[in-house]
Design an enzyme around this catalytic site. Structure first.
Site, short mmCIF file in Angstrom:
data_model
loop_
_atom_site.label_atom_id
_atom_site.label_comp_id
_atom_site.label_asym_id
_atom_site.label_seq_id
_atom_site.Cartn_x
_atom_site.Cartn_y
_atom_site.Cartn_z
N LYS A 25 -1.61 11.31 5.37
CA LYS A 25 -2.75 12.03 6.55
C LYS A 25 -2.72 13.17 7.55
O LYS A 25 -1.54 13.86 7.09
CB LYS A 25 -2.98 10.57 7.87
N LYS B 1 -4.23 -8.10 8.74
CA LYS B 1 -4.11 -6.88 7.58
C LYS B 1 -2.89 -6.57 8.40
O LYS B 1 -2.99 -5.92 9.90
CB LYS B 1 -5.20 -5.24 7.70
N ARG C 191 -8.57 -2.50 2.66
CA ARG C 191 -8.81 -3.72 1.83
C ARG C 191 -8.31 -4.25 0.64
O ARG C 191 -8.08 -5.02 0.24
CB ARG C 191 -10.75 -3.48 1.56
N ASP D 172 -1.20 -0.33 12.93
CA ASP D 172 -2.23 -0.92 11.32
C ASP D 172 -1.81 -1.84 11.41
O ASP D 172 -2.58 -2.88 10.29
CB ASP D 172 -1.74 0.18 10.27
N ASP E 217 -5.67 6.06 1.46
CA ASP E 217 -5.43 5.47 2.39
C ASP E 217 -6.80 4.65 2.62
O ASP E 217 -6.70 4.24 4.29
CB ASP E 217 -6.47 7.45 3.11
N GLU F 137 -6.23 1.89 2.19
CA GLU F 137 -5.13 0.66 1.43
C GLU F 137 -5.68 -0.27 2.02
O GLU F 137 -4.70 -2.25 1.37
CB GLU F 137 -4.12 1.27 1.95
N ASP G 168 0.54 2.96 8.62
CA ASP G 168 -0.30 3.62 7.65
C ASP G 168 -0.16 5.24 7.17
O ASP G 168 -0.77 5.94 8.33
CB ASP G 168 -1.78 2.90 8.05
#
Ligand code: BES
Ligand code: ZN
Ligand code: ZN
Length: 518
Positions: free
Chosen positions: A289, A277, A364, A301, A360, A362, A282
């Site tokens: 967020k 990832k 996956r 992230d 959020d 994201e 993020d």
């Protein structure tokens, strides 16, 4: 003007200072303490006679030092550099992990010294090479600091040299171990640098450049996929997440081929594909967020992708016999007029459709394209391992010291666990409970991107499992372990580089777990 501020910072920015020569620590093994050493560490067990010259138990005890694990005592001497007594606890229970921790405690006690020496202790049942590796890692990892934007970093200067003082006959083993410890630590420092880099400076495109610049010296093939190439591949997950961003996406494909002494490709002992990832920042996307400390750490992230890139720089120097391919799925996740909307349906590589219920979740989405690409490789991989800062739920379940691991093939999960134990990048297995799969059912698409309120780490893993086509697969959720809030043994505050050493150990020792249809 903001743009000129950015471009100036961008021009001066170095994404990986730790792997440039001035930052490198000189490593040496010697029979005696070098004359320029600023201090000497010596290990003292809790339950034994004190052997170091000039020290005795009564003296240490009077100073409050009992030899407990993690305890240190700095003792000034007139005839030489200060001696540092380092507690290792009960000698019978000594293992590589305790040596790494003790070496880290030593390094922190002498944080101002530029040249340090450490006496290799009687390591009992721990082989000399593993002991030397652990000691080297403990010192180098504890002394790591991310310095580029600190104007006042003289208080904690970079370490110029580390000497392991070894009286034993197996100097070669100690040298081997120290060399390995150096490689593991350098890779980890690289991963830390990447995750500590501000997101505006380390964009997906810049990370791709870093990977390209490393390729030759690290024996890796690097292929970069930009937005157009990703569209041709049908990577709707990565492109969907990228839709709100002013920065273009990148997929970085890395290939390591084991080679013989003449540079010829040799038969690998196994094939592993990695998926990382690489969310450079993020923000949560349209589901922004809150403005809090979690949000403020989201430049990290991309730690999964960073750990993979860093680990792969170590494969050639360590003579790894596993063939490795990696897909680093890189973009930031931003809100804007072009961002993906809640309720949008994305088509990921291979055709599965996903309804985006939460922008959020994201990670996956970008991982799914990478997993599918890994299954399509020819020959097929013997195992797929993915690494991601995927869920806050995993962090809440396990805390900051162990990552979560789940998978569809227990012997593979066991190999990951063993590597975790050996390196201190520990993992804890969570159940891949397939009864929870129904939570991902969608009204309009093949699945939605989040499950219910509970077991968020497990439903995230179940989402990923949909894309591995039944191949042996393990998923590492490192949301909790990517950062340390404070210095803790060899983890220096900030990005930990978690996963780098776990992956190196795993890849070097990998054994296929079943016959894969190639
Ligand atoms: N990047 C986060 C996960 C994360 C949280 C990493 C804390 C490191 C520290 C991820 O993309 C995310 O936002 N996950 C959501 C999932 C939810 C929307 C199902 C989360 O954990 O809240
Ligand atoms: Zn997120
Ligand atoms: Zn994320």
């Amino acid at each position: 003007m903001l743009t000129s501020f950015h471009s100036r910072a961008q021009a001066e920015f170095h994404p990986a200072p730790s792997i440039e020569p001035p930052e490198e620590t000189k490593l040496a093994v010697a029979a005696t303490v070098p004359t320029d050493a600023g201090c000497v560490g010596t290990f003292v067990g809790a339950d034994e006679e004190v052997k170091a010259p000039g020290l005795d138990r009564a003296f240490l005890k009077a100073a409050g030092f009992e030899g407990k694990a993690g305890q240190t005592l700095l003792i000034p001497r007139s005839g030489g550099p200060p001696l540092v007594a380092v507690g290792v606890g009960a000698r019978a229970q000594l293992d590589a992990g305790k040596l790494r921790d003790a070496a880290a405690a030593f390094a922190r006690t002498v944080g101002q010294q530029k040249r340090v020496a450490l006496q290799v202790p009687d390591t009992g049942s721990v082989p000399a090479d593993l002991a030397a590796q652990a000691l080297t890692e403990g010192v180098l990892l504890a002394r790591y600091r991310y310095r580029p934007y600190k104007r006042n970093s003289e208080q904690e200067p970079p370490l110029e040299s580390l000497t392991l003082v070894s009286g034993s006959k197996n100097t070669e083993d100690v040298e081997q171990g120290m060399m390995r410890g150096g490689i593991h630590s350098r890779a980890t420092a690289f991963a830390r640098d990447l995750a500590n880099s501000p997101a505006t400076l380390l964009t997906a495109a810049r990370l791709a450049e870093v990977a390209e610049s490393l390729a030759k010296r690290c024996g890796l093939e690097v292929e970069i996929f930009d937005g157009e190439a990703l569209a041709r591949l049908g990577c709707g997950g990565l492109l969907g997440v990228n839709a709100g961003s002013a920065e273009p996406p990148r997929m970085i494909k890395l290939t390591y081929t084991p080679r013989g002494s003449k540079g010829e490709a040799i038969q690998p002992l196994g094939r592993v594909s990695l998926v990382g990832k690489g969310i450079m920042f993020d923000s949560g996307g349209l589901g922004l967020k809150p403005n809090d400390l979690v949000h403020a750490t989201m430049k990290g992230d991309m730690s999964g992708a960073g750990a993979i890139l860093a680990a792969m720089t170590a494969l050639k120097p360590l003579g790894c016999r596993t063939a490795v391919t990696a897909y680093l799925m890189c973009t930031d996740n931003m809100p804007s007029g072009t961002a993906m909307k809640l309720g949008d349906v994305l088509t990921v590589r291979g055709g599965k459709t996903v309804e985006v219920i939460n922008t959020d979740a994201e990670g996956r989405l970008v991982m799914s394209d990478g997993l599918v690409l890994a299954t399509e490789q020819s020959p097929r991989p013997d195992a797929i391992v993915d690494v991601a800062t995927l869920t806050g739920a995993c962090q809440r379940a396990l805390g900051l010291l162990s990552a979560g691991v789940m998978g569809n093939e227990q012997p593979l999960v066991e190999q990951v666990k063993d590597s975790g134990e050996r390196t201190g990048d520990t993992v804890w297995q969570l159940p891949l409970d397939r009864r929870l799969r129904q939570e991902l059912e969608s009204e309009v698409a093949d699945m939605k991107n989040v499950g219910g309120d509970n077991a968020g780490a497990i439903t995230a893993a179940l989402f990923l499992e949909e894309f591995v086509d039944g191949l042996p697969w393990a998923h590492i959720d490192m949301a909790g372990t990517a950062r340390a809030e404070r210095d803790n043994a060899w983890r220096s505050k900030g990005a930990t580089g978690y996963g780098t050493r776990l992956l190196i150990d795993f890849l070097v020792g990998f054994k296929p777990t079943r016959e894969t249809r190639h």
